[in-house]
Design a protein around this motif. Structure first.
Motif, mmCIF file in Angstrom:
data_model
loop_
_atom_site.group_PDB
_atom_site.id
_atom_site.type_symbol
_atom_site.label_atom_id
_atom_site.label_comp_id
_atom_site.label_asym_id
_atom_site.label_seq_id
_atom_site.Cartn_x
_atom_site.Cartn_y
_atom_site.Cartn_z
ATOM 1 N N ASN A 32 0.799 -1.225 0.000
ATOM 2 C CA ASN A 32 0.000 0.000 0.000
ATOM 3 C C ASN A 32 0.828 1.270 0.000
ATOM 4 O O ASN A 32 0.417 2.277 -0.589
ATOM 5 N N VAL A 245 -5.292 -1.940 -0.829
ATOM 6 C CA VAL A 245 -6.524 -1.393 -0.253
ATOM 7 C C VAL A 245 -6.903 -0.081 -0.925
ATOM 8 O O VAL A 245 -8.087 0.278 -0.985
ATOM 9 N N LEU A 246 -5.932 0.639 -1.486
ATOM 10 C CA LEU A 246 -6.268 1.892 -2.171
ATOM 11 C C LEU A 246 -7.118 1.661 -3.424
ATOM 12 O O LEU A 246 -7.855 2.553 -3.837
ATOM 13 N N LEU A 250 -10.803 3.126 -1.568
ATOM 14 C CA LEU A 250 -9.965 4.319 -1.422
ATOM 15 C C LEU A 250 -10.359 5.159 -0.216
ATOM 16 O O LEU A 250 -9.525 5.809 0.404
ATOM 17 N N SER A 255 -6.767 3.189 3.771
ATOM 18 C CA SER A 255 -6.268 3.811 2.538
ATOM 19 C C SER A 255 -5.794 5.233 2.784
ATOM 20 O O SER A 255 -4.722 5.642 2.317
ATOM 21 N N TYR A 258 -2.424 5.257 4.504
ATOM 22 C CA TYR A 258 -1.274 4.946 3.653
ATOM 23 C C TYR A 258 -0.946 6.100 2.708
ATOM 24 O O TYR A 258 0.222 6.325 2.369
#
Length: 276
Positions: A32, A245-246, A250, A255, A258
């Protein structure tokens, strides 16, 4: 794979994500943080040095697509450029791993350059590459142990990013890693430093987690990033979908954390450049 062209203008910054404790968020952070750096315009390579290959899986690289891996790089059978694969994230690439890495230590243990194999392979990435295709950051996902794979990563790295879970034994593991970094700096890589400590899996409702955060900040001072990665269900779910996860969500707290961490990493990089 990346194509060749004219000489590049410089080498990438190499950050090793290391902690000999398992389950602290090394792979999650590699995936991430790499995605977040790519999202803000960097060209990022994640080097998967863990035989479990979770970083490769989490970036959507099926095991059937890993005919060439970091095993072949360390044994000298393939150049890094031949191993690199594109991911679903623009400007984010991965050098995948396989279980073959479990045997690489025995295969190269007697070689004089056994600790420098990865450094040489990464240095070759910058040769004969047009600037538009040049990798600017390499993130090395280390295995949860202090073996020859991790030593290769620390020897190749400019700095270490230490993911640290907010749990009782966090400082004990951190002390061991600091000793290892100092040994590698003394014997193999004089430029090696600790870029920062990132606190992961933080639950603000947990009194112990809050105490760990306070203790680590007191022990390490400004080395600890301001950004804290929260314990977040969406972060845990994303790898099973082969996505950072982005890409998976998002807007979730993980997200956003990170993205903030990537911004903080870039700020520290600029400060280091200005101080040089």
């Amino acid at each position: 794979m990346l194509s060749a062209g004219t000489p590049a203008s410089g080498a990438p910054r190499v950050l090793a994500l290391a902690n000999q404790k398992g389950g602290v968020g090394k792979t999650t952070t590699a995936i991430n943080l790499g995605t977040a750096l790519a999202a803000i315009g960097e060209r990022v390579l994640v080097v998967d040095l863990d035989p479990q290959g979770n970083a490769s899986t989490g970036l959507g690289i099926d095991r059937k697509r890993r005919a060439l891996s970091t095993y072949h790089v360390l044994t000298g059978e393939s150049a890094m450029r031949a191993v690199i694969q594109e991911t679903a994230v623009p400007n984010l690439f991965v050098a995948p791993s396989t279980m073959d890495l479990l045997g690489v230590e025995l295969e190269i243990a007697k070689e004089r350059d056994r600790a420098q194999r990865l450094r040489r392979a990464i240095n070759e990435l910058s040769l004969m590459v047009p600037e538009a295709e040049r990798i600017t950051y390499v993130l090395i996902d280390c295995p949860p142990s202090l073996n020859l794979l991790t030593i290769n990563a620390l020897t190749a790295a400019d700095a270490v990013v230490v993911p640290l879970q907010c749990e009782f034994f966090a400082l004990e593991g951190l002390s061991q890693l600091i000793k290892t970094v100092e040994q590698v700096r003394s014997n193999l890589n004089p430029k090696l430093s600790i870029h920062g400590v990132v606190l992961t899996m933080f639950d603000p409702r947990n009194n112990l987690a809050n105490q760990v955060v306070a203790d680590v900040r007191e022990f390490m001072g400004p080395t600890v990033y301001d950004t804290v990665i929260p314990r977040n269900v969406r972060v845990s779910e994303a790898p099973s979908h082969g996505k950072p996860v982005l890409l998976y969500d998002l807007r979730c707290a993980g997200s956003q954390a990170y993205l903030k961490l990537a911004s903080e990493v870039i700020q520290r990089e600029r400060a280091l450049q200005n101080a040089a």
